[in-house]
Design a protein around this motif. Sequence first.
Motif, short mmCIF file in Angstrom:
data_model
loop_
_atom_site.label_atom_id
_atom_site.label_comp_id
_atom_site.label_asym_id
_atom_site.label_seq_id
_atom_site.Cartn_x
_atom_site.Cartn_y
_atom_site.Cartn_z
N ILE A 71 -1.93 -1.03 -4.05
CA ILE A 71 -3.02 -0.13 -3.61
C ILE A 71 -2.40 1.24 -3.34
O ILE A 71 -1.40 1.35 -2.63
N TRP B 278 -11.46 -0.10 8.43
CA TRP B 278 -10.50 -0.26 7.34
C TRP B 278 -10.29 -1.73 6.99
O TRP B 278 -10.18 -2.09 5.82
N ARG C 251 -9.93 -3.49 3.32
CA ARG C 251 -8.68 -4.11 2.88
C ARG C 251 -8.91 -5.55 2.45
O ARG C 251 -8.40 -5.99 1.42
N ASN C 252 -9.67 -6.29 3.25
CA ASN C 252 -9.92 -7.70 2.94
C ASN C 252 -10.68 -7.89 1.64
O ASN C 252 -10.60 -8.95 1.01
N ILE D 7 0.86 -1.19 0.00
CA ILE D 7 0.00 0.00 0.00
C ILE D 7 0.89 1.23 0.00
O ILE D 7 1.77 1.38 0.86
N ILE E 88 -3.63 2.03 8.12
CA ILE E 88 -3.73 1.11 6.98
C ILE E 88 -2.41 0.34 6.76
O ILE E 88 -2.31 -0.47 5.85
#
Length: 1165
Positions: free
Chosen positions: A303, A287, A291-292, A194, A316
């Motif tokens: 990401i 979050w 995310r999942n 990320i 995150i």
Amino acid sequence: MAQGAVFNLAGKVLELLSPLIREEIKLACGVKADLANLESTVSIIKDVLLDAEKQAHHRAVVKGWLEKLKDVLHDADDVLDEFSTEALQRNVMAGNKMAKEVRIFFSSSNQLAFSLKMGHKIKAIRETLDVIKNEKDAFHFNVGSNEPQDMNWDGECRDTTSLEREDEVIGREDDKNKIIECLFDNNVEDDIPIIAIVGIGGLGKTTLAQLVYKDENVKNKFELKLWICISDNLDIKRISKEVLEQMKEWDREESIEVMQNKLREKLNGKKCLIVLDDLWNEESEKWLPLRNLFMPASKESRIIVTTRSQRVAVIIRATSCYALGGLPKEKAWSLFVKRAFERGQEPKNKALVAIGEKIVEKCDGLPLAIRTIGSMLYPNPSEIELQSFFHNELPKIGHQANKILLTLKLSYDHLPSHLKQCFAYCRLFPKDHMINVYTLINLWAAQGFISPKQHFEDVGRKYFMELLWRSFFQDVENDELGNIKSCKMHDLMHDLAGLVSGSESAILNSRGENDIEKVRHVSFNFVDSSMQFSIPKLNGRKMHTFLASSVGGNLDNLTCDALISNFKYLRTLDLSYLGLRVVPRSIGKLKHLRYLDLSKNYVIEILPNSITKMLNLQTLLLRDCLSLRELPKGMKKLVNLRFLDITNCGRLTDAYSFLGLPFDDQLTSMPLEIRHHTYLETILPGVVVRMEGSRGQVKKGYCGSYKKKKAKSNGPSQLKELHNLGGYLKIENLGHGKDEVRECKDANLKENHHLQRLFLKWDASEDGETDEMLEVLQPHPNLKALELRNYMGVRIPSWVSSLTNLVSFQLYANMRLQHLPPLNQLPFLKSVNLELMEALEYIWIDEESVSNVLGASSSSSSSSKTPFFPSLSSLELKWCPKLKGWWRNSDDDDDNEPHHLLLPSFPPSLSELRIIYCPNLTYMPPFPYLKERLELRRCSWKVLEQTMKMKMGAATTSTYFPLSQLQTLDLWDINDLESLPEEGLRNLVSLRELSIQSCDGLSSLHWIGSLTSLQTLEIRSCPNLTSLPQEIRNLTSLKRLSIWECPLLGQRCKRQIGEDWPFIAHVPFVRVDWQNQQEETISSGIGLFSFHAELKILYRTFRPCNCVACPRIASGLSESTENNFFRNSLILQWLNLLDLVAPATATASTSSPNISRYFITSIIL
């Protein structure tokens, strides 16, 4: 009412008063005098309002005085609008004069009784305003003052939008490269890395992410790219739906579990780039589900998150955190120069430069602040003006925490008052909302921000462009004609709109944070799509706007009857997408209503006739009311109607015609009473006018028929009164008789300045000269799209060359047409489509036109050459069997003349070129700059060979070697193709997709190793191609290889056992006919699945049919099956359908059915 917009409200009240005072209506004793006195009082107050609004920034007592005045002016607006509506109602009552008088005398709204009732209200308002007028003397306001002026704007948006895009990338190239470096870094251990872009509002985080997202290297790196705006609405269900929509996998409302399962299935194993823009939420428990959602994607995915909060980056667990700073000093100055000074050039006056640099320094490198202030000072700020701004305006910002917001407010303060109220009204849209520009203009008009005396779209577009130029809007999207169709507001601009709109506008939310004491305009924003919400009690008398569309059917304890009874003075009512089943008759009581949106209420079948009592109604939106069967009777009473949208109202029998019209042409049939709607500007999706012949005959249609009747009132002559009509107009069934020509001449299309699209269709069953008919149908030069179908003339009138705003030009089945007028000089022409042109041999035969392009005359210089399609992006030549070349040389008998070498090249703007079934076409202008797609079917290889062998000149960079930017190449049925020139193929460095089909002469692919960027290769029905070269193993980017109907080649490519298998074993997906060679176990269902998908596409092509077979096929296609019997059944039904379809595509020419049959059969096969 927005800060600083009371001046405009006073002007609106005066505009209402003027006709009432002059109106010859019976008024109770003293009422007319009160109206005259009221006009005088408002005029006196208006004279000091500009100065009063300036002083209100720093004098609380003046601000309070303005608030009190504003409330009274709103009351006056409501009362005077009631007066105007009463007068309008009397004017539109049907019947003769005596009947009118009888009805008026006995009606409940007797003139004297009505004026007596309203007189009390007028007197109370006048007395209150007299008190306010006297109070103003204590403030010693200056009379007059200067209203900020509009920019010298001509309404054109082309240059503005391109400049906007250029401005947004200034100074961010290094930042972009660093983000891309993080994306391509493979030394990471996380499941999906990320990258967080962190910085304060106004720095351009979203702009930077967009630059990365659109970069060509990034596009080639990822299989799938997704962009999701998060903002403060972290709702998993909404986000899942948006992602599925982007992947074109969402077609109906489903539970969150079903959507998430579908999303995980589609993402599984794919290499994705996912941008989560503007993430605010700092709660880790929210979050993690987000995310999942993306974890099934490949670990090579990335990401990108943009956020203002460093804490968000921590929560995150960002792999990389990029802290975005302000623009460097020199880049910030460049941006300011582009925005503030004419032509974007730095002034020569050194003193001007010095003070300008000081202003830029105060902006702290924030692009949004620099653009906004620069646009405010545009176009020629003098040294005195800049000094004044620096010393008097900028100090107001100081070092406060909300410095950026105050900086933006400086630009707002410099707007004219009519633009202030337009901008402040946008506070009702949720953050990150994609705003439809047509909707925005109609909403402005409903509130009286645009005078009813003006053309709404023209004036609204002008207002919008001024706000866009000043950076109050951004992220614009254009339609295919270049019109801006949508935009967004920066979050800070949305905050500013909330600040300046004050307590009059409110977005009600599900968290109870609603201050509605003085609200006049209200919308809804649900953070959680699963929550139910009951509307609080509002002050109905003052309510002017009620936008409930974002509720999405979750609003309980609310009925239309209760809504109507509570909101008497509504101007705008949006009840779209609320699952309404019935619209109550009481809606007719909303006599002040200007804007009514009932779109996407799928089960509404009828509208009450009481809607026709809303005489002030300007906008009626019924889009996607799928069950709606008819419009109310008496629609002619809606004399103020400007905008009607009945798109996708498929059951509207009065408004739609299914008789022989393809699905995309299901537009509104011209109602006989449309001539009464003289203010009408737009009907969506468009208007169809049918010429009616005098002799009765049955014309066979697509899957139906209709009888031509004598009906003088339903032809093009009705259009002569509709001089405001814009949008799309289709005139069909055109003939050749003198009466028909006369009626078309009466339409006087040349005087319609607003028409955007014109589609002229002749009756193919009738024969005769059509040149005269086309001459009299000449449109205004403002037209942007023109299509001619079944035109039987041999030439096209020269007026086509005068359509200087033309963007799209299409000719279909014009069987006798021999050549075209010059189109190359049209500056905005982007799309040209010539199809089924049986007699066309050359595009041009006029030597003067050719000379103008080539500069061939002895007196001409290179600078005098006529431009050659300067904006062309798409060119299609289809089914032109006699077409030989672009122009006929004077010595046409010399077949060795290299015509193509004499013609200039198509411009760098050209993206798509399709040449289909033009077997005699051997030369045309070169197209070395072609970018996206080249499709050649059933034509000569020479068309491509000429361009590939071009010598571009020493000065040309490698980027522009012939076809060096081409991404997709389709070669089908090219019989003279034996091989491809290796020299030319080296230039195809950007080619990603290559399809070769039915090229019988092709025997070798030894050149394939030159296509280093190739990702997809398809070979079909090439019997002489018997092997693959070893060089194909060098194509490391190749992801997909498909071989169809090549028996010998297919055998050599079999998994493990084929002789050529070692050359292609590295390719992830290899298909030979129906079998995927990279799978250990070959699935027998693969072929059927592919066929099923292709058949769906085919069905969409022909779905206009209303025949018995179509619904049955549609039903079968909606099911997932692997039954071979089912497959064969569908094939049989489609082949049977050919007998129904062919006549619809046939033309009057005797040979054209063969073309049509070939066309349909080629699609099936």
